[in-house]
Design a protein around this motif. Structure first.
Motif, short mmCIF file in Angstrom:
data_model
loop_
_atom_site.label_atom_id
_atom_site.label_comp_id
_atom_site.label_asym_id
_atom_site.label_seq_id
_atom_site.Cartn_x
_atom_site.Cartn_y
_atom_site.Cartn_z
N LEU A 72 1.00 -1.75 -0.15
CA LEU A 72 -0.21 -0.34 0.00
C LEU A 72 0.30 1.44 0.42
CD1 LEU A 72 -2.87 -1.45 2.52
CD2 LEU A 72 -3.42 -0.70 0.31
N SER A 73 2.39 1.07 -0.01
CA SER A 73 2.81 2.80 0.36
C SER A 73 3.39 3.05 -0.53
CB SER A 73 4.06 1.76 1.54
OG SER A 73 4.93 1.61 0.88
N HIS A 74 3.19 1.83 -2.27
CA HIS A 74 3.66 2.24 -3.05
C HIS A 74 2.67 2.87 -4.37
CE1 HIS A 74 5.19 2.03 -7.68
NE2 HIS A 74 6.43 1.64 -6.90
N ARG A 75 3.20 4.14 -3.59
CA ARG A 75 1.81 5.23 -4.34
C ARG A 75 1.63 5.78 -5.82
NH1 ARG A 75 -1.23 6.89 0.54
NH2 ARG A 75 -0.70 5.29 1.98
N ASP A 76 3.06 5.50 -6.18
CA ASP A 76 3.12 6.38 -7.66
C ASP A 76 2.30 5.29 -8.86
OD1 ASP A 76 4.60 8.17 -6.64
OD2 ASP A 76 6.53 6.45 -7.28
N PRO A 77 1.09 6.15 -9.63
CA PRO A 77 0.83 4.79 -10.90
C PRO A 77 1.73 3.90 -11.29
CG PRO A 77 1.00 7.16 -10.91
CD PRO A 77 1.10 7.43 -10.17
N LEU A 78 1.23 2.54 -11.70
CA LEU A 78 1.78 1.68 -12.79
C LEU A 78 1.00 1.71 -13.73
CD1 LEU A 78 2.79 -0.81 -10.09
CD2 LEU A 78 4.43 1.13 -11.07
N THR A 79 1.42 1.43 -15.18
CA THR A 79 1.20 0.64 -16.21
C THR A 79 0.76 -0.58 -16.47
OG1 THR A 79 2.78 1.32 -17.62
CG2 THR A 79 1.77 3.12 -17.16
N PRO A 80 -0.17 -0.91 -17.49
CA PRO A 80 -0.15 -2.35 -17.57
C PRO A 80 1.26 -3.33 -17.67
CG PRO A 80 -2.01 -1.49 -18.23
CD PRO A 80 -1.29 -0.66 -17.63
N HIS A 81 2.16 -2.26 -18.35
CA HIS A 81 3.45 -3.10 -18.50
C HIS A 81 4.10 -2.65 -17.58
CE1 HIS A 81 1.71 -2.77 -22.33
NE2 HIS A 81 1.44 -1.39 -22.30
N ASP A 82 4.34 -2.60 -16.38
CA ASP A 82 5.62 -2.12 -15.17
C ASP A 82 5.08 -3.53 -14.38
OD1 ASP A 82 5.96 0.42 -16.08
OD2 ASP A 82 4.61 1.21 -15.20
N ALA A 83 5.15 -4.75 -15.19
CA ALA A 83 4.67 -5.46 -13.92
C ALA A 83 6.24 -5.87 -13.46
CB ALA A 83 5.51 -7.06 -14.86
N GLU A 84 7.12 -5.98 -14.04
CA GLU A 84 9.19 -5.85 -13.87
C GLU A 84 8.64 -4.43 -12.40
OE1 GLU A 84 13.47 -6.09 -14.74
OE2 GLU A 84 11.54 -5.64 -16.29
N GLN A 85 8.62 -3.22 -12.37
CA GLN A 85 8.39 -2.61 -11.20
C GLN A 85 7.45 -2.98 -10.37
OE1 GLN A 85 7.55 1.61 -12.37
NE2 GLN A 85 7.65 2.19 -10.81
N ALA A 86 6.52 -3.11 -10.62
CA ALA A 86 6.25 -3.95 -9.62
C ALA A 86 6.69 -4.94 -8.76
CB ALA A 86 4.48 -4.80 -10.46
N LEU A 87 7.25 -6.41 -9.42
CA LEU A 87 8.53 -6.69 -8.90
C LEU A 87 9.06 -6.37 -8.19
CD1 LEU A 87 8.74 -9.92 -8.41
CD2 LEU A 87 9.86 -9.94 -10.18
N ARG A 88 9.33 -5.06 -8.43
CA ARG A 88 11.20 -4.74 -7.74
C ARG A 88 10.21 -4.84 -6.57
NH1 ARG A 88 12.80 -2.53 -12.91
NH2 ARG A 88 11.83 -0.42 -12.48
N HIS A 89 9.19 -3.44 -6.84
CA HIS A 89 8.69 -2.75 -5.58
C HIS A 89 8.04 -4.22 -4.40
CE1 HIS A 89 7.19 -0.27 -2.63
NE2 HIS A 89 5.79 -1.10 -2.86
N LEU A 90 7.53 -4.93 -4.73
CA LEU A 90 7.42 -6.44 -3.76
C LEU A 90 8.33 -6.17 -3.37
CD1 LEU A 90 5.78 -7.99 -2.48
CD2 LEU A 90 5.68 -9.70 -4.74
N ARG A 91 9.78 -6.72 -4.18
CA ARG A 91 10.61 -7.13 -3.93
C ARG A 91 11.33 -6.54 -2.64
NH1 ARG A 91 13.62 -10.47 -8.40
NH2 ARG A 91 12.16 -12.08 -8.02
N ASP A 92 11.64 -5.18 -3.00
CA ASP A 92 12.02 -4.19 -1.72
C ASP A 92 11.78 -3.94 -0.26
OD1 ASP A 92 13.27 -2.75 -4.08
OD2 ASP A 92 11.62 -1.23 -3.89
#
Length: 931
Positions: free
Chosen positions: A281-301
């Motif tokens: 919930l802390s990741h507030r920056d908007p993502l796009t459908p193509h940001d799967a890798e960025q979502a994974l990085r945030h999870l790993r953070d």
């Protein structure tokens, strides 16, 4: 799952869609959202026409849809709720209405609105009326409620199932559409509960995913739509099926989807659901459908350190992850294992060919920016972990260059990395590891700073096998010099030398302040303990201060490795120290006889022997003996140096002493013993080393070993064999006892006659005729004829025996002439007198005797010619001779004629070919030879 509405208020634009009384078509009735935009959202949320008769069916109204979009260049999020309006249209059919709330992304994100809290706020909001005269404010105010993370976590875990929600979230992340169907037990879920289910799935994605994710509490089966997560009667097309509280959805099919699911499941176990949800919930920056890798990085953070280390262990580490980690947790905050893993990963990425140049530079920059002493040790570990095929000089030097570049942050970095590589790792003790490290040292020999040189010397002293291999490499490449060895033996320590620590591996400085004394050689002032093997290096290389030979030191040196003897011989060759052959003889014996080593080793041994003790005159006896003995063991023949030693008693005694001591220990076979005796005697009678052979069998000084009497018989047999084969005899240096024994040897009885010649010569009063008789008897096969190819010269023993007599009598030509005449008269058809002159002319006795004999014979010739000339004069016709007063008268001849008339007739010549001219034709001219 939202708490009391005590959070900040959020403004939302609004729009209403429906039918006015008597209207047939649905359109935007009112709102602050531009109708065209509002219609877009209403259309996206509409998947089928509601049916009034389905009031208790799963598809009953209200329907709620959550939509994301870009408005005026800014991300926005919208909620559309479809409900029954309570009126009828112009056809009399019950009509429905749809309400749109459109929020700017940033205020909604700042307020932490989730789908549940947004829907709850929408339910509580007061919507403007649809009448034409009703006021239409630009915004409606929503009371935002903070998310109750604990309640959300319990709901996900207990009501819908964590793995069920996690799989659904991972499928959405990889771009799949998910259709949720209801089991009979959940067929009547209301809209709020359905929104909670959707929100539970979405909560397992980064908050920014709501900017692109669309969801609805119901979607019709027949119409096409782009809603990604919906409740439905059944999945359509390629939608993924998720049965609420039933069968798990399928597993993700993409790399990112599988990785995301694995991370979710792992973090739930490691961190707990609440911590996981709070992080997402802390990741507030908007993502796009193509940001799967960025979502994974945030999870790993959430567990970035573990993720980075795990990815590195798997070989899939990412530089951006490492960069984020180091920005949050520098090396000093990591554990030893974690810091080592990260540093080694970065070092590998800097190697040539590991990745693109940009990535290599990024890895280099990260490593240098965050360098600590831990990095130095980690890089040494990295080098030691490489397989042999990867440990190329180029790659190793790349890591060392990296450490050198870290000098401004850590001046010992280069020293620690190099010393750690040389000193550590299982590979450091293998032949390949030793060779690669030695070649590296060879390449770096000119470019080490003081700290690094001190560290390397310390390692070399601790690692004798490495030292020996390093010396071998330099010897092979002709780069071995005295400076290298002396620096190793006399390691200088200065005040600037770094202090010892486990991190550096550098030895401590030696100063009065520390109470540690500098190293000293044994016997020197301030003596220190020096490793035995290092003392052996000093002995072999003849380094000062001189120390006595030490068997313990040599044994320690030879025990370092099976090939230590090779290094010892290389050092000895460089120092020109043939004593190394005796020092290393136990190991050299093993190699020479084939009990150890290879054929290449034996070839190496022979080459080094020839360098240390070359076959040239005036060799030291002991050195020659060791060289000959080792060569004999390798080749099965040799001992030539016994004939090249210095011409003195000491050299012969030293040579024989070595053989007396060593030969019994070798336990030679009969064949080996024959090779030894044959090699000692040699092939030429004029080169037999009698002093060595006599000292070997009959030592002149008492010794512990005693003489090798068992070799005396084989040695004499070998000499007799040469005598028989050559029909000749060389007496110089032969002991009288051996000569006496050889006279009794079969076919060598003629030696007694040679001995008689020497006896006669020794008396110095022997008449030439007596000497000639002995020569004739001792030379039964010699002869002289005019054809040089038919000449059989005197035995060399005869020549040697008469040489002293000629030396004494060559100045008296009549003695030599008498000897030659007697030899000719008593050797018919062999002309041994002429052979004597031939031997003199051929310098068998030297130039001096030839010159003196020629000169005296020339005088004799002149005298004889004058006498002949006088005797050949014709007498005068008249007697004019006056008798000497007082002399008796000359009696008449028997025939009454002239006195001595019978001498006028010459004796007949027995050899027609020799009846004319002088009897010494080869002496007509000085130096002439007409034979």
């Amino acid at each position: 799952m939202s708490g009391p509405r005590t959070g900040p208020s959020v403004r939302a634009a609004w729009s209403l869609q429906g039918k006015a009384p008597g209207q047939v078509a649905y359109d935007v009735q009112a709102g602050s959202v531009e109708p065209r935009i509002a219609q877009k959202y209403f259309w996206a949320a509409s998947t089928e026409t509601p049916r009034p008769d389905r009031a208790h069916a799963p598809d009953a109204l209200p329907w709620v849809a959550f939509l994301g979009g870009i408005e005026a260049g800014r991300p926005a999020t919208g909620l559309v709720e479809t409900v029954w309006s309570g009126g009828r249209d112009a056809t009399g059919r019950i009509s429905y209405s749809a309400r749109l709330l459109l929020l700017d992304w940033q205020p909604a994100a700042d307020a932490g609105l989730t789908w549940s809290s947004l829907y709850n706020a929408a339910l509580d909001a007061e919507w403007p009326a649809m009448g034409a005269d009703a006021p239409h404010p630009p915004y409606t105010v929503l009371g935002a409620a903070p998310v109750d993370v604990a309640e959300l976590a319990r709901y996900i875990d207990r009501s819908i199932g964590f793995e069920w929600a996690a799989r659904s979230a991972a499928l959405l992340l990889e771009g799949r559409h998910v259709a949720i169907t209801l089991s009979p037990d959940h067929a009547h879920l209301n809209a709020v509960t359905r929104v909670a289910v959707l929100d539970g799935i979405c909560a397992l994605l980064p908050y920014g995913s709501r900017a692109w994710l669309t969801a609805a509490t119901w979607a019709g089966h027949g119409a096409d739509h782009e809603l990604r997560l919906t409740f439905a009667l059944r999945p359509r097309g390629n939608q993924c099926h998720a049965v609420l509280a039933g069968q798990l959805p399928q597993e993700p099919g993409t790399q990112h989807g599988r990785a995301y699911l694995a991370e979710l499941l792992g973090l739930r176990q490691k961190k707990g659901i609440e911590t996981l949800l709070t992080h997402l919930l802390s990741h507030r920056d908007p993502l796009t459908p193509h940001d799967a890798e960025q979502a994974l990085r945030h999870l790993r953070d959430l567990d970035l350190l573990s993720v980075v280390v795990r990815d590195i262990d798997r070989g899939v580490g990412q530089l951006r992850d490492v960069a984020r980690l180091l920005s949050l947790s520098p090396f000093k905050n990591l554990t030893e294992r974690e810091a080592t893993a990260v540093a080694r990963h970065l070092a590998r990425r800097t190697l040539p060919g590991a990745c693109s140049e940009a990535e290599r530079e990024q890895a280099r920059r990260l490593l240098l920016e965050h360098w600590t002493p831990r990095v130095s040790r980690a890089l040494a570990d990295e080098l030691n972990s490489w397989p042999v095929e990867s440990r190329t000089l180029k790659r190793v030097c790349a890591v060392l260059d990296l450490a050198a570049a870290a000098g401004p942050r850590d001046r010992r970095a280069h020293a620690v990395v190099l010393a750690g590589y040389l000193d550590g790792g299982a590979a450091a003790g293998t032949p390949e590891g030793l060779r690669s490290r030695s070649e590296l040292l060879h390449a770096l020999r000119q470019g080490l700073d003081e700290d690094t040189a001190a560290a390397v010397r310390a390692v070399l002293v601790r690692r004798p096998r490495l030292t020996l291999d390093w010396l071998d490499v330099n010897a092979e490449r002709n780069t071995l010099d005295d400076r290298m060895v002396r620096e190793l033996l006399h390691r200088p320590h200065t005040a600037s030398e770094p202090a010892y620590s486990p991190d550096t591996g550098i030895e401590p400085p030696y100063s009065p302040d520390t109470g540690i004394e500098p190293p000293r050689w044994p016997g020197a002032e301030g003596e220190r303990k020096v490793p035995d093997w290092l003392r052996a290096v000093a002995l072999i290389h003849r380094e000062p201060p001189a120390v006595p030979a030490d068997r313990a030191a040599i044994d320690a040196f030879a025990g370092i490795s099976p090939t230590a003897w090779r290094t010892g011989l290389s050092l000895a060759c460089h120092a020109r120290n043939p004593d190394a052959l005796s020092s290393l003889h136990p190991e050299l014996y093993e190699v020479a006889v084939g009990r150890s080593g290879t054929d290449a080793d034996r070839d190496f041994l022979l080459r080094r022997i020839d360098v240390l003790v070359p076959k040239r005159p005036h060799l030291a006896g002991g050195h020659a003996a060791w060289a000959d003995l080792l060569q004999l063991l390798v080749l099965g023949w040799g001992m030539q140096r016994s004939r090249l030693i210095a011409d003195d008693d000491r050299a012969a005694a030293e040579y024989a002493a070595v053989l007396r001591r060593e030969v019994p220990q070798l336990e030679l076979s009969s064949r080996g013993e024959a090779a030894l005796t044959s090699g000692l005697v040699g092939e030429r009678l004029d080169q037999v080393p009698y002093p060595v052979l006599w000292e070997l069998t009959n030592p002149q000084k008492p010794s512990d070993e005693g003489g090798l009497k068992n070799l005396e018989g084989p040695l004499l047999d070998r000499i007799a064999e040469l005598l028989k084969r050559a029909g000749d005899w060389i007496t110089r240096g032969m002991p009288a006892q051996w000569e006496q024994r050889l006279r009794n040897h079969p076919d060598l009885q003629w030696l007694a006659h040679t001995a008689e010649i020497r006896r006669l010569v020794a008396t110095r009063t022997t008449a030439p005729e007596a000497l000639g008789d002995a020569i004739v008897v001792a030379s039964p096969n010699s002869r002289y004829v005019r054809g040089a190819q038919q000449i059989v010269e005197y035995p060399s023993a005869v020549l040697e025996a008469i040489a002293p007599w000629l030396h004494d009598h060559a100045g008296h030509g009549e003695s030599v002439h008498r000897l030659a005449g007697h030899l000719n008269r008593h050797s018919p058809q062999r002309y041994l007198g002429d052979l004597l002159y031939y031997s003199i002319a051929q310098l068998r006795f030297g130039e001096l005797i030839r010159e003196r004999a020629l000169e005296r014979h020339q005088e004799l010739k002149d005298s004889v010619e004058r006498a002949i000339k006088l005797l050949d004069r014709k007498p005068s016709r008249r007697q004019t001779t006056t008798p000497v007063p007082g002399s008796p008268p000359v009696p008449p001849g028997p025939s009454g004629g002239r006195p001595y008339s019978d001498l006028s007739r010459r004796a007949p010549v027995t050899d027609p070919g020799r009846g004319k001219g002088p009897r010494l034709p080869w002496l007509r001219r000085r130096g002439g030879d007409q034979a």
